[in-house]
Design an enzyme around this catalytic site. Sequence first.
Site, PDB file in Angstrom:
ATOM      1  N   GLU A 505       0.829  -1.223   0.000  1.00 51.96           N
ATOM      2  CA  GLU A 505       0.000   0.000   0.000  1.00 51.96           C
ATOM      3  C   GLU A 505       0.859   1.267   0.000  1.00 51.96           C
ATOM      4  OE1 GLU A 505      -3.174  -0.002   2.862  1.00 51.96           O
ATOM      5  OE2 GLU A 505      -4.012  -1.845   2.077  1.00 51.96           O
TER       6      GLU A 505
HETATM    7  C1  FAD Z   1       3.165  -9.171   0.601  1.00 54.85           C
HETATM    8  C2  FAD Z   1       2.722  -8.229  -0.463  1.00 54.85           C
HETATM    9  C3  FAD Z   1       1.386  -8.130  -0.807  1.00 54.85           C
HETATM   10  C4  FAD Z   1       0.977  -7.296  -1.848  1.00 54.85           C
HETATM   11  N1  FAD Z   1      -0.346  -7.282  -2.232  1.00 54.85           N
HETATM   12  C5  FAD Z   1      -0.680  -6.590  -3.352  1.00 54.85           C
HETATM   13  C6  FAD Z   1      -2.008  -6.668  -3.876  1.00 54.85           C
HETATM   14  O1  FAD Z   1      -2.874  -7.354  -3.321  1.00 54.85           O
HETATM   15  N2  FAD Z   1      -2.289  -6.010  -5.026  1.00 54.85           N
HETATM   16  C7  FAD Z   1      -1.359  -5.248  -5.668  1.00 54.85           C
HETATM   17  O2  FAD Z   1      -1.666  -4.690  -6.694  1.00 54.85           O
HETATM   18  N3  FAD Z   1      -0.097  -5.126  -5.186  1.00 54.85           N
HETATM   19  C8  FAD Z   1       0.267  -5.788  -4.056  1.00 54.85           C
HETATM   20  N4  FAD Z   1       1.548  -5.679  -3.571  1.00 54.85           N
HETATM   21  C9  FAD Z   1       2.509  -4.831  -4.250  1.00 54.85           C
HETATM   22  C10 FAD Z   1       2.945  -3.611  -3.458  1.00 54.85           C
HETATM   23  O3  FAD Z   1       1.974  -2.630  -3.489  1.00 54.85           O
HETATM   24  C11 FAD Z   1       4.280  -3.180  -4.078  1.00 54.85           C
HETATM   25  O4  FAD Z   1       5.226  -4.115  -3.613  1.00 54.85           O
HETATM   26  C12 FAD Z   1       4.677  -1.805  -3.726  1.00 54.85           C
HETATM   27  O5  FAD Z   1       3.888  -0.901  -4.420  1.00 54.85           O
HETATM   28  C13 FAD Z   1       6.157  -1.514  -4.014  1.00 54.85           C
HETATM   29  O6  FAD Z   1       6.549  -1.925  -5.287  1.00 54.85           O
HETATM   30  P1  FAD Z   1       7.873  -2.794  -5.470  1.00 54.85           P
HETATM   31  O7  FAD Z   1       7.823  -3.897  -4.487  1.00 54.85           O
HETATM   32  O8  FAD Z   1       7.977  -3.148  -6.888  1.00 54.85           O
HETATM   33  O9  FAD Z   1       9.055  -1.833  -5.035  1.00 54.85           O
HETATM   34  P2  FAD Z   1       9.747  -0.731  -5.955  1.00 54.85           P
HETATM   35  O10 FAD Z   1       8.720   0.112  -6.592  1.00 54.85           O
HETATM   36  O11 FAD Z   1      10.739  -1.384  -6.820  1.00 54.85           O
HETATM   37  O12 FAD Z   1      10.473   0.171  -4.864  1.00 54.85           O
HETATM   38  C14 FAD Z   1      11.761  -0.147  -4.315  1.00 54.85           C
HETATM   39  C15 FAD Z   1      12.096   0.890  -3.258  1.00 54.85           C
HETATM   40  O13 FAD Z   1      12.199   2.170  -3.856  1.00 54.85           O
HETATM   41  C16 FAD Z   1      11.422   3.111  -3.152  1.00 54.85           C
HETATM   42  N5  FAD Z   1      10.942   4.118  -4.103  1.00 54.85           N
HETATM   43  C17 FAD Z   1      10.361   3.924  -5.305  1.00 54.85           C
HETATM   44  N6  FAD Z   1      10.076   5.098  -5.874  1.00 54.85           N
HETATM   45  C18 FAD Z   1      10.481   6.055  -5.008  1.00 54.85           C
HETATM   46  C19 FAD Z   1      10.481   7.482  -5.009  1.00 54.85           C
HETATM   47  N7  FAD Z   1       9.993   8.195  -6.017  1.00 54.85           N
HETATM   48  N8  FAD Z   1      10.967   8.125  -3.947  1.00 54.85           N
HETATM   49  C20 FAD Z   1      11.470   7.445  -2.902  1.00 54.85           C
HETATM   50  N9  FAD Z   1      11.505   6.118  -2.839  1.00 54.85           N
HETATM   51  C21 FAD Z   1      11.026   5.431  -3.886  1.00 54.85           C
HETATM   52  C22 FAD Z   1      10.317   2.308  -2.526  1.00 54.85           C
HETATM   53  O14 FAD Z   1       9.810   2.966  -1.377  1.00 54.85           O
HETATM   54  C23 FAD Z   1      11.027   1.017  -2.175  1.00 54.85           C
HETATM   55  O15 FAD Z   1      11.666   1.174  -0.938  1.00 54.85           O
HETATM   56  C24 FAD Z   1       1.947  -6.512  -2.519  1.00 54.85           C
HETATM   57  C25 FAD Z   1       3.297  -6.577  -2.147  1.00 54.85           C
HETATM   58  C26 FAD Z   1       3.694  -7.423  -1.143  1.00 54.85           C
HETATM   59  C27 FAD Z   1       5.150  -7.492  -0.783  1.00 54.85           C
END
Ligand code: FAD
Length: 854
Positions: A505
Amino acid sequence: MSDFLVNLFWFLLFVGGAIYLAYNRVNLFTSTVAAGGALLAYTIFGSGSFLWLLFLWLMFGVLVVPNLRDFRREKITRPALGIYRTMLPSMSDTERDALEAGNVWWDGELFSGMPDWDRLMSFPAPKLSDEEQAFLDGPCEELCRMLDDWDISHERGDMSPEVWQFMKKHRFFAMIIPKRYGGLEFSAYANAMVITKLASRSTTASSTVGVPNSLGPAELLLHYGTEEQKQRYLPGLAAGDEIPCFALTSPQAGSDAAAIIDSGVVCRGEWEGEEIVGIRLNWEKRYITLAPVATVLGLAFKLYDPDHLIGDRDEYGITAALIPTSTQGVQIGRRHLPLSTPFQNGPTSGKDVFVPLDYIIGGREMAGKGWKMLVELLSVGRAITLPSTASGGGQAATYATGAYAQLRKQFNLPVARFEGVGEALTRIAGHTYIMNAAVAVTSGAIDQGEKPAVPAAILKYHCTELGRKVANDAMDVHGGKGIMMGPRNYLGRSYMAAPIAITVEGANILTRSLIIFGQGAIRCHPFVLRELYAAQDENRDQGLIEFDDALFSHVGYAISNAARAFFLALTHAKFSRVPLNTPTRRYYQNINRYSAAFALASDFAMLTLGGKLKQKELLSARLGDVLSSMYLASAVLKHFENQGRPASDLPLVEWSVRTLMYNAQEQLHSFLRNFPNRPVAFFLRCFIFPRGRTYSSPADELGQKIVELVTRSGEARERLCQQAYTTIEPGNPVGLLQEALTLSEALAPLEQKLRQARKEGLIDAEYLDHQIEQATSAEVISGDEAARLRSYHAKLRELMAVDDFPADQIGRAGAAIHGDTESATPVARSAARSKAAARKKSSPRRRKAAPGND
Ligand SMILES: Cc1cc2nc3c(=O)[nH]c(=O)nc-3n(C[C@H](O)[C@H](O)[C@H](O)COP(=O)(O)OP(=O)(O)OC[C@H]3O[C@@H](n4cnc5c(N)ncnc54)[C@H](O)[C@@H]3O)c2cc1C
């Protein structure tokens, strides 16, 4: 009267009067008249030289100009608007949607520099209805009893079929669905309390229940669905016949979710034997909670209409649809394993899946409105599920760790008596109090109709971070007991799971760096959004009028904040108005002070950095921290009032607010230290910290009071952990620790008799069992007392014990966790097969602690 006194009088009249007018935000016209009156008096009765008087009247002329509206609009505002337009940060539609989501609540007051406490205090304390309370005491309690986290997370990799069935039968997935569709229609507060309780027992269970009650198909349908769609899905979702999930995240689009490439192309196709206009979908999603078992998939994709079959646009943007997973081409079933917390989560994909247009949530008119829908709903949902999960984990950790630290002895003392351990215990309890307060106050506000987008982001970030800190501290206090995994370990799994809440989220780094202040600055600021819209108004004349009004109000507001920040810092806010005259009075005053300082710093950050502030994430994050600290501190004060101001909670309240406001001070200091425009930073420091950084973090003595409060049975300990599953029963170590704590308190006089007898040489055995024997023979204690002591120590040994396993089961358990032997390495596959038979027979063995070594 001496010249000095006369001059002092005039100085105080002008400077004090100006500060008074600005401090109280007296309007421009009245302020001008007051300044004119004072100047006239000085001209007639004062002794100023001609040049000095001329200078003062010229200054007064400068003050008069803004009162001449037409003149100032043409000569000042029009050029200023031109410059402003060149400085405007670029804003995409998705950013605009995110900014406009939800509404402004207490966050707006904190942004104003002059919070109206009556607004916060007038909110009623959140309360559960009889039905909600009965649900918590009945099905929710029963569900907690049924949950065996070791079985779920290690043996089975899922909740048992009975647990799933129980959840569906009692409509755990339908807390937000209205009764007319068969749901429970609970308040946001009740929803939060259920999640809190479940999270204190099993993260897998709380995540499974949290998702359908948060941002998912039910919530989307309720707000945006057509009546037909509601009738089609909501009764099934309420009864648990339908299992929902919502898929937004793709491999290439995580935090930048609006960058998804999953597509839906409007085209003709065959549907149930007829040719219709529908959508051909292609997607690849990952991390989707409940996807492996979902029957209905909420899907976000970008909609294209190259043949203009539904309108004259080529592209519609992000759109949300509900797809039954039985539809041909929908792939679900494979699972991820989120940090050994096996709630159902996995990828989903679809290739050329053809569906009718009315699968779009809200029908064809909602094509392209998916992003707006999501951010709107997130503005509420983020305040509930994850913060409550963190709060539940915190409550269980506080209850268990407080008791454990009192029961576990080293160097002949409960480890809680060591100051280092006490420091960790204090943080555990204080952070839990902050989370409890934030969840209760914010969900209560949601029940009053608020949609607090910025507070929701604050709660999401800070509660999950505090939850992680609590999990860390609890592990440290438990030492090896927290580390050895097995059925007896009640901490390790939630410690491992902490980063999950941090990531979902809106991942936390992004939430802190971009969202809290970024959204807050524009959304909650009284004038920034008005200025922005006025500058973008296509009707240029109207835009100029609007901009002029907002700009001059903004200037007055900035002057007022400078006066307030300075005066409040100089006086330690001792004279600032607050709603209550209670022991917490000073904390309200301190928030008043930091509110003014924060508003001033924010204005200068926006003024001097403009659109660049978006890239200066560290500055933005620090201002976000100040706002968050003030919000959380206000929630603590309000929670304390809501709970009837219990005197025994005062140490927790004091520690929490002091910690938060100290953090606000330090973050403001770091902000100024790193502010690129050094003269502006110097100027701001003079107003914000004219006496330096004078606010201190909580004293050690306060920490000691909190240690007492959480390591002894009592109302404050119970209230702090009110929602946690603490029932005393086999299989619930959290409850059993409390039982042992009560017993240890009751048996303290007997333990004292034993110690005295040892001192007097009446008993000399090393092991406790033998000591009890000797003490009984020497008639130091009675036979009955000996039995009570033995029973207590047996319980204690059991609680202090950890699990161990047959050596070959550790590797096999690893293979069992992976589940899918096909994807394991050949070595792992053969090892898993060769050990399969033994797996059925063996089970974890509980090591008996040596008698008396507790
Ligand atoms: C257990 C679990 C359940 C989930 N359930 C769902 C679900 O039901 N439906 C769904 O659609 N998604 C779901 N997600 C996805 C979740 O919303 C994403 O993991 C999340 O949005 C982050 O994306 P990413 O993991 O690809 O990290 P990335 O986007 O690759 O981010 C990597 C890091 O970079 C940081 N970052 C990225 N951009 C910026 C910026 N501009 N400024 C500062 N920091 C930044 C982030 O904070 C993070 O620390 C789930 C994820 C997990 C782990």
